[in-house]
Design a protein around this motif. Structure first.
Motif, PDB file in Angstrom:
ATOM      1  N   CYS A  57     104.967 -40.333 159.005  1.00 16.95           N
ATOM      2  CA  CYS A  57     104.556 -39.257 158.102  1.00 16.95           C
ATOM      3  C   CYS A  57     103.762 -38.180 158.836  1.00 16.95           C
ATOM      4  O   CYS A  57     102.617 -37.908 158.472  1.00 16.95           O
ATOM      5  CB  CYS A  57     103.772 -39.799 156.919  1.00 16.95           C
ATOM      6  SG  CYS A  57     102.551 -41.069 157.357  1.00 16.95           S
ATOM      7  N   PHE A 126     111.781 -45.047 151.782  1.00 17.45           N
ATOM      8  CA  PHE A 126     110.608 -44.257 151.441  1.00 17.45           C
ATOM      9  C   PHE A 126     110.805 -43.562 150.102  1.00 17.45           C
ATOM     10  O   PHE A 126     111.928 -43.398 149.608  1.00 17.45           O
ATOM     11  CB  PHE A 126     110.319 -43.207 152.528  1.00 17.45           C
ATOM     12  CG  PHE A 126     111.408 -42.186 152.719  1.00 17.45           C
ATOM     13  CD1 PHE A 126     111.443 -41.014 151.969  1.00 17.45           C
ATOM     14  CD2 PHE A 126     112.404 -42.388 153.662  1.00 17.45           C
ATOM     15  CE1 PHE A 126     112.442 -40.072 152.143  1.00 17.45           C
ATOM     16  CE2 PHE A 126     113.411 -41.445 153.854  1.00 17.45           C
ATOM     17  CZ  PHE A 126     113.423 -40.286 153.084  1.00 17.45           C
ATOM     18  N   ILE A 128     109.017 -40.060 148.061  1.00 19.14           N
ATOM     19  CA  ILE A 128     108.136 -38.901 148.166  1.00 19.14           C
ATOM     20  C   ILE A 128     107.953 -38.281 146.793  1.00 19.14           C
ATOM     21  O   ILE A 128     108.931 -38.071 146.054  1.00 19.14           O
ATOM     22  CB  ILE A 128     108.714 -37.832 149.123  1.00 19.14           C
ATOM     23  CG1 ILE A 128     108.853 -38.383 150.542  1.00 19.14           C
ATOM     24  CG2 ILE A 128     107.835 -36.574 149.138  1.00 19.14           C
ATOM     25  CD1 ILE A 128     109.527 -37.423 151.508  1.00 19.14           C
ATOM     26  N   ILE A 138     103.628 -39.854 149.991  1.00 18.30           N
ATOM     27  CA  ILE A 138     104.773 -40.573 150.531  1.00 18.30           C
ATOM     28  C   ILE A 138     104.409 -42.034 150.736  1.00 18.30           C
ATOM     29  O   ILE A 138     103.310 -42.356 151.192  1.00 18.30           O
ATOM     30  CB  ILE A 138     105.264 -39.958 151.865  1.00 18.30           C
ATOM     31  CG1 ILE A 138     106.443 -40.777 152.427  1.00 18.30           C
ATOM     32  CG2 ILE A 138     104.131 -39.850 152.884  1.00 18.30           C
ATOM     33  CD1 ILE A 138     107.118 -40.154 153.638  1.00 18.30           C
ATOM     34  N   LEU A 140     106.132 -45.304 152.632  1.00 19.82           N
ATOM     35  CA  LEU A 140     107.190 -45.672 153.580  1.00 19.82           C
ATOM     36  C   LEU A 140     107.033 -47.139 153.945  1.00 19.82           C
ATOM     37  O   LEU A 140     105.943 -47.571 154.352  1.00 19.82           O
ATOM     38  CB  LEU A 140     107.087 -44.796 154.834  1.00 19.82           C
ATOM     39  CG  LEU A 140     108.019 -45.106 156.003  1.00 19.82           C
ATOM     40  CD1 LEU A 140     109.457 -44.740 155.642  1.00 19.82           C
ATOM     41  CD2 LEU A 140     107.583 -44.339 157.243  1.00 19.82           C
ATOM     42  N   ALA A 149     100.750 -42.016 152.727  1.00 19.50           N
ATOM     43  CA  ALA A 149     100.034 -40.795 153.091  1.00 19.50           C
ATOM     44  C   ALA A 149     100.108 -39.829 151.929  1.00 19.50           C
ATOM     45  O   ALA A 149     101.036 -39.882 151.111  1.00 19.50           O
ATOM     46  CB  ALA A 149     100.635 -40.170 154.352  1.00 19.50           C
ATOM     47  N   ARG A 158      95.908 -40.776 155.233  1.00 18.26           N
ATOM     48  CA  ARG A 158      96.945 -41.772 155.507  1.00 18.26           C
ATOM     49  C   ARG A 158      96.320 -43.157 155.464  1.00 18.26           C
ATOM     50  O   ARG A 158      95.145 -43.330 155.802  1.00 18.26           O
ATOM     51  CB  ARG A 158      97.571 -41.528 156.888  1.00 18.26           C
ATOM     52  CG  ARG A 158      98.662 -42.552 157.245  1.00 18.26           C
ATOM     53  CD  ARG A 158      99.327 -42.225 158.569  1.00 18.26           C
ATOM     54  NE  ARG A 158      98.372 -42.277 159.681  1.00 18.26           N
ATOM     55  CZ  ARG A 158      98.731 -42.140 160.957  1.00 18.26           C
ATOM     56  NH1 ARG A 158      99.993 -41.915 161.259  1.00 18.26           N
ATOM     57  NH2 ARG A 158      97.822 -42.205 161.911  1.00 18.26           N
ATOM     58  N   LEU A 175     103.932 -32.101 154.571  1.00 17.98           N
ATOM     59  CA  LEU A 175     104.575 -33.212 155.251  1.00 17.98           C
ATOM     60  C   LEU A 175     105.775 -32.673 156.030  1.00 17.98           C
ATOM     61  O   LEU A 175     106.564 -31.884 155.515  1.00 17.98           O
ATOM     62  CB  LEU A 175     105.030 -34.230 154.201  1.00 17.98           C
ATOM     63  CG  LEU A 175     105.443 -35.623 154.655  1.00 17.98           C
ATOM     64  CD1 LEU A 175     104.265 -36.370 155.265  1.00 17.98           C
ATOM     65  CD2 LEU A 175     106.017 -36.395 153.458  1.00 17.98           C
ATOM     66  N   ARG A 177     108.476 -34.109 156.816  1.00 24.22           N
ATOM     67  CA  ARG A 177     109.743 -34.510 156.187  1.00 24.22           C
ATOM     68  C   ARG A 177     110.176 -33.506 155.117  1.00 24.22           C
ATOM     69  O   ARG A 177     111.360 -33.291 154.900  1.00 24.22           O
ATOM     70  CB  ARG A 177     109.606 -35.898 155.553  1.00 24.22           C
ATOM     71  CG  ARG A 177     109.506 -37.022 156.556  1.00 24.22           C
ATOM     72  CD  ARG A 177     109.582 -38.389 155.898  1.00 24.22           C
ATOM     73  NE  ARG A 177     109.422 -39.452 156.873  1.00 24.22           N
ATOM     74  CZ  ARG A 177     110.401 -39.931 157.631  1.00 24.22           C
ATOM     75  NH1 ARG A 177     111.625 -39.450 157.490  1.00 24.22           N
ATOM     76  NH2 ARG A 177     110.167 -40.889 158.500  1.00 24.22           N
TER      77      ARG A 177
END
Length: 355
Positions: A57, A126, A128, A138, A140, A149, A158, A175, A177
């Motif tokens: 993350c 994961f 989100i 998120i 994971l 996180a 986190r 993030l 991602r």
């Protein structure tokens, strides 16, 4: 309550000194330093922790709301972003999307590392949750380890099983991602202040290049007495034909020096190929990608050559929805231990390898 332990943006581990590695004299100083500061790097089960810390993350280098004056945005960069917002459909939906939910799968592996126990792939999933502009969460899970996180708009944090909860220095940032084709509104926002760097053919696609750099004040906030963040630069590659973001690179350089030792440098480069764009409720969203991270360690202790760690990840998005009923700001409240007034200078967030 005790203060949260400071973190860095590099790797770590946990094991006793019985696994001492035989190495040359030139490498012995470095090995001893790693063994003293990151003993978990020498543990056969440490790969997964390093993978999750580096790939799990990470944060984007700049915030959702760029600080650069709009006068500094080139007309070329503005055209590229306008093309992107039109291609993704985010322009007409901007303001209408209040939150987002996504689930996906990941496969991670340590590909090449002189300290690694081997390149065994680890699979996971994961979820989100995101509420514009700066609230996200998120979860994971990979190989039996869960990393969480989040950000409540004021602080990013986190939680890992081996480190507990810790906050991120350098202000609230999105993030990474989400910027990998998952949130077109965030992408257009962060790159709206980017610098146009020309054109490049990459992954078989002719692209426009946009560059973003973390400001010196942000880098200073992300540094501490033993680790100085020197730079953090991101390049976004937008297809000239489709207008979509198809490749994302970022690189940050950290100078590490502990009392009585020579400085070493850690350069972490992450490259992500973004693909499989599909329409979701009128917006084009990337549904898969591959990331490669190369961590290079160099300095006086590496006269025999650089130390290199390489890891890879593939990911897919299984489900995504906008404007999920019932999602509220309460969903992004940090863990209880994060809600205390801790002195900022004691808090840091780095991937375990660079600490």
């Amino acid at each position: 309550m005790n203060r949260l332990a400071p973190l860095s943006e590099e790797p770590f581990n946990e094991e006793d000194n019985s696994n001492t590695t035989k190495c040359t004299k030139k490498a012995q100083t470095w090995t001893n330093w790693l063994r003293n500061h990151f003993p978990q790097l020498f543990h056969k089960k440490s790969d997964l922790k390093i993978l999750l810390s580096v790939l799990g993350c990470p944060l984007f280098p700049v915030s959702i709301n760029p600080k650069h004056p709009i006068s500094q945005v080139s007309s070329s960069a503005e055209y590229i972003i306008h093309h992107f917002t039109a291609a993704t459909g985010s322009r007409k939906l901007e303001g209408a999307v209040k939150n987002m939910y996504a689930t996906g799968k990941v496969t991670m592996a340590m590909v090449d590392d002189e300290l690694s126990a081997g390149g065994v792939s680890q699979k996971g999933c994961f979820v989100i949750w995101q509420m514009v502009p700066n609230n996200w969460l998120i979860e994971l899970v990979v190989g039996g380890h869960k990393v969480v996180a989040g950000s409540d708009g004021n602080v990013a944090w986190r939680h890992t099983p081996w480190l507990g909860a810790h906050t991120a220095k350098g202000g609230v940032r999105p993030l990474r991602r989400a910027v990998q084709g998952l949130d077109p509104v965030a992408i257009s926002s962060v790159f709206s202040a980017a610098q146009h760097m020309g054109e490049k053919h990459i992954s078989g696609v002719d692209c426009f290049m946009l560059k973003l750099s973390a400001e010196h004040t942000d880098l200073a906030e992300r540094s501490d007495s033993s680790a100085e963040m020197i730079k953090h630069v991101t390049l976004g590659y937008f297809s000239q034909r489709s207008g979509l973001l198809v490749y994302l690179e970022d690189s940050y350089l950290t100078r590490i020096q502990t009392p009585g030792s020579r400085p070493t440098y850690w350069e972490t480069s992450t490259c992500t190929k973004i693909e499989d764009y599909r329409a979701v409720e009128g917006m084009m969203i990337a549904h898969s990608g591959q990331s490669t991270v190369i961590i290079t360690r160099f300095g006086d202790d590496f006269k025999a050559g650089h130390g290199v760690t390489r890891m890879e990840e593939t990911y897919t998005i299984d489900d995504l929805a906008f404007n999920v009923p019932g999602l509220s700001l309460d969903s992004f409240i940090p863990p209880q231990e994060m809600q205390k007034d801790y002195p900022e200078e004691t808090l840091d967030w780095r991937s375990p390898l660079h600490r």
